[in-house]
Design a protein around this motif. Structure first.
Motif, mmCIF file in Angstrom:
data_model
loop_
_atom_site.group_PDB
_atom_site.id
_atom_site.type_symbol
_atom_site.label_atom_id
_atom_site.label_comp_id
_atom_site.label_asym_id
_atom_site.label_seq_id
_atom_site.Cartn_x
_atom_site.Cartn_y
_atom_site.Cartn_z
ATOM 1 N N LYS A 200 0.835 -1.204 0.000
ATOM 2 C CA LYS A 200 0.000 0.000 0.000
ATOM 3 C C LYS A 200 0.874 1.260 0.000
ATOM 4 O O LYS A 200 0.566 2.246 -0.680
ATOM 5 N N ALA A 201 1.957 1.227 0.750
ATOM 6 C CA ALA A 201 2.846 2.391 0.828
ATOM 7 C C ALA A 201 3.494 2.675 -0.528
ATOM 8 O O ALA A 201 3.601 3.841 -0.947
ATOM 9 N N ALA A 202 3.931 1.611 -1.226
ATOM 10 C CA ALA A 202 4.574 1.789 -2.527
ATOM 11 C C ALA A 202 3.585 2.346 -3.548
ATOM 12 O O ALA A 202 3.905 3.274 -4.304
ATOM 13 N N ARG A 203 2.394 1.790 -3.579
ATOM 14 C CA ARG A 203 1.390 2.284 -4.515
ATOM 15 C C ARG A 203 1.003 3.731 -4.207
ATOM 16 O O ARG A 203 0.788 4.544 -5.119
ATOM 17 N N LYS A 204 0.956 4.060 -2.928
ATOM 18 C CA LYS A 204 0.610 5.423 -2.516
ATOM 19 C C LYS A 204 1.665 6.409 -2.996
ATOM 20 O O LYS A 204 1.339 7.529 -3.405
ATOM 21 N N GLU A 205 2.939 6.004 -2.943
ATOM 22 C CA GLU A 205 4.014 6.866 -3.418
ATOM 23 C C GLU A 205 3.838 7.186 -4.902
ATOM 24 O O GLU A 205 3.968 8.335 -5.320
ATOM 25 N N ARG A 206 3.550 6.166 -5.694
ATOM 26 C CA ARG A 206 3.376 6.382 -7.134
ATOM 27 C C ARG A 206 2.143 7.257 -7.401
ATOM 28 O O ARG A 206 2.188 8.155 -8.250
ATOM 29 N N ASP A 207 1.069 6.999 -6.676
ATOM 30 C CA ASP A 207 -0.156 7.787 -6.852
ATOM 31 C C ASP A 207 0.076 9.250 -6.463
ATOM 32 O O ASP A 207 -0.459 10.163 -7.098
ATOM 33 N N LYS A 208 0.888 9.456 -5.419
ATOM 34 C CA LYS A 208 1.131 10.817 -4.943
ATOM 35 C C LYS A 208 1.813 11.653 -6.015
ATOM 36 O O LYS A 208 1.483 12.832 -6.208
#
Length: 386
Positions: A200-208
């Motif tokens: 979730k953290a990795a995907r959130k970084e890309r989305d950010k």
């Protein structure tokens, strides 16, 4: 077998250089790479880097291999830090410089340091005996000229191991973080191997990054425009300027490589409102991606992770590359799936007293590095095997 020293690539010549290295795709072995360093004045007079290439030949003068070495009048741009060693020499009224390094300039990338058509992948055990043989050549050359030391930097572990029984040579290890392709199909498949919270953290970084209006492109060096090279170079220099320094490499170096090695260069570019704001320069071959230079003119949260790591991983998956070396240092790489690996260097110190003291330092340092390697390995984001 015989060996001869040369002070420039042109003295060897492109035909003889390429005959020596053969079909290897390793970017840092190519004539074009070293030619660009010289022609762009990134090395040579006034830089503290003075090339002395060692050409190994058969008795009939046919080229067999090339070892890139440099006489150094400082320790900048090497990434195996020996500042304290130089300071100790100075305190005792002795000269540490000039020294010789056996390395690829400005490139802390593990790999072969003996480029040869007989061993294009650097994994031929029978050919590897040339490493200790050339070490003896370098030791003799140093002794004849009164140099303090020579240093083999970022060599492959199996090549470093060839020197372990030579008591006059010191071993040193450090820790880097590399990515390995475990048969992932795409980024979603890759992230599926992360533990839930890390995924979730990795995907959130890309989305950010995307939500901040940033888009990214990947372009081969052969397709770059002069304006894109200009902007990349601005980014490259900005990274050093933030530390009050100036980048070692000239714009001409990058421009020349885009022309001569463009099919082995990847430039990741970031745009916001159609304006470029960041860039990351990489090399690649048939097996690996090598992340080298990064910079930005506008700070955007998580953009460094996207431009330097996720885009590189995605490129590896698309091209079927098995390994990504993103550069030295950086624990922040771990959460993105880069695993701790040891890097190796070998050092000859002429002065027996300093050799003993530095050897003790290397042994103590190695204990701390091994513990660090173990500790960081436990921080990886992947699911634990059951």
């Amino acid at each position: 077998m015989k060996a001869q020293w040369f002070n420039s690539v042109d003295q060897i010549g492109e035909a003889r250089w390429q005959a020596a290295i053969g079909e290897t795709r390793y970017p840092f072995a190519q004539f074009a790479f070293h030619k660009a360093l010289e022609q762009s004045h990134s090395i040579g007079d006034g830089t503290g880097w003075y090339p002395e290439y060692l050409l190994v030949m058969n008795e009939d003068d046919s080229p067999l291999a090339i070892a890139p070495t440099y006489l150094k009048t400082h320790s900048q741009g090497e990434f195996v830090f020996d500042w304290s060693w130089a300071d100790a020499y100075q305190r005792y009224g002795m000269h540490y410089f000039p020294k010789r390094i056996w390395a690829v300039p400005f490139s802390p990338v593990t790999g072969v340091r003996l480029f040869s058509h007989m061993d294009p992948k650097g994994d031929d055990a029978e050919f590897a005996h040339l490493y200790p043989a050339l070490a003896d050549v370098m030791t003799q050359a140093n002794q004849e000229r009164g140099f303090s030391s020579w240093h083999l930097l970022f060599t492959k572990p199996e090549h470093a191991d060839l020197f372990r029984h030579n008591e006059d040579l010191l071993q040193r290890i450090s820790c880097q973080f590399h990515w390995f392709n475990r048969g992932y199909q795409d980024m979603e498949d890759y992230f599926s191997h992360f533990a839930s919270r890390k995924r979730k953290a990795a995907r959130k970084e890309r989305d950010k990054v995307a939500k901040q209006g940033v888009t990214l492109t990947r372009t081969l060096g052969s397709e770059l425009t002069p304006a894109e090279i200009d902007f990349f170079y601005l980014c490259y220099q900005s990274t050093y300027a933030k530390r009050g320094q100036q980048g070692y490499l000239t714009r001409e170096f990058f421009a020349q490589l885009a022309e001569t090695m463009g099919e082995q260069i990847l430039l990741v570019q970031a745009y916001k409102n159609d304006e470029p704001i960041a860039a990351s320069w990489c090399f690649f071959d048939d097996h690996s991606l090598y992340g080298r230079y990064w910079g930005c003119v506008e700070e955007v949260d998580c953009l460094h992770f996207e431009a330097c790591y996720y885009q590189g991983i995605e490129f590896c998956l698309e091209k079927g590359l098995q390994h990504f070396d993103p550069g030295t240092q950086g624990e922040h790489k771990i959460a993105r799936g880069f695993e701790p690996v040891f890097s190796y260097s070998v050092h000859y110190i002429a002065h027996e007293g300093f050799r003993e003291a530095i050897g003790n330092f290397c042994e103590e340092e190695a204990q701390a590095v091994r513990q660090y390697h173990q500790d960081t390995h436990e921080m990886l984001p992947f699911k634990q095997a059951t």
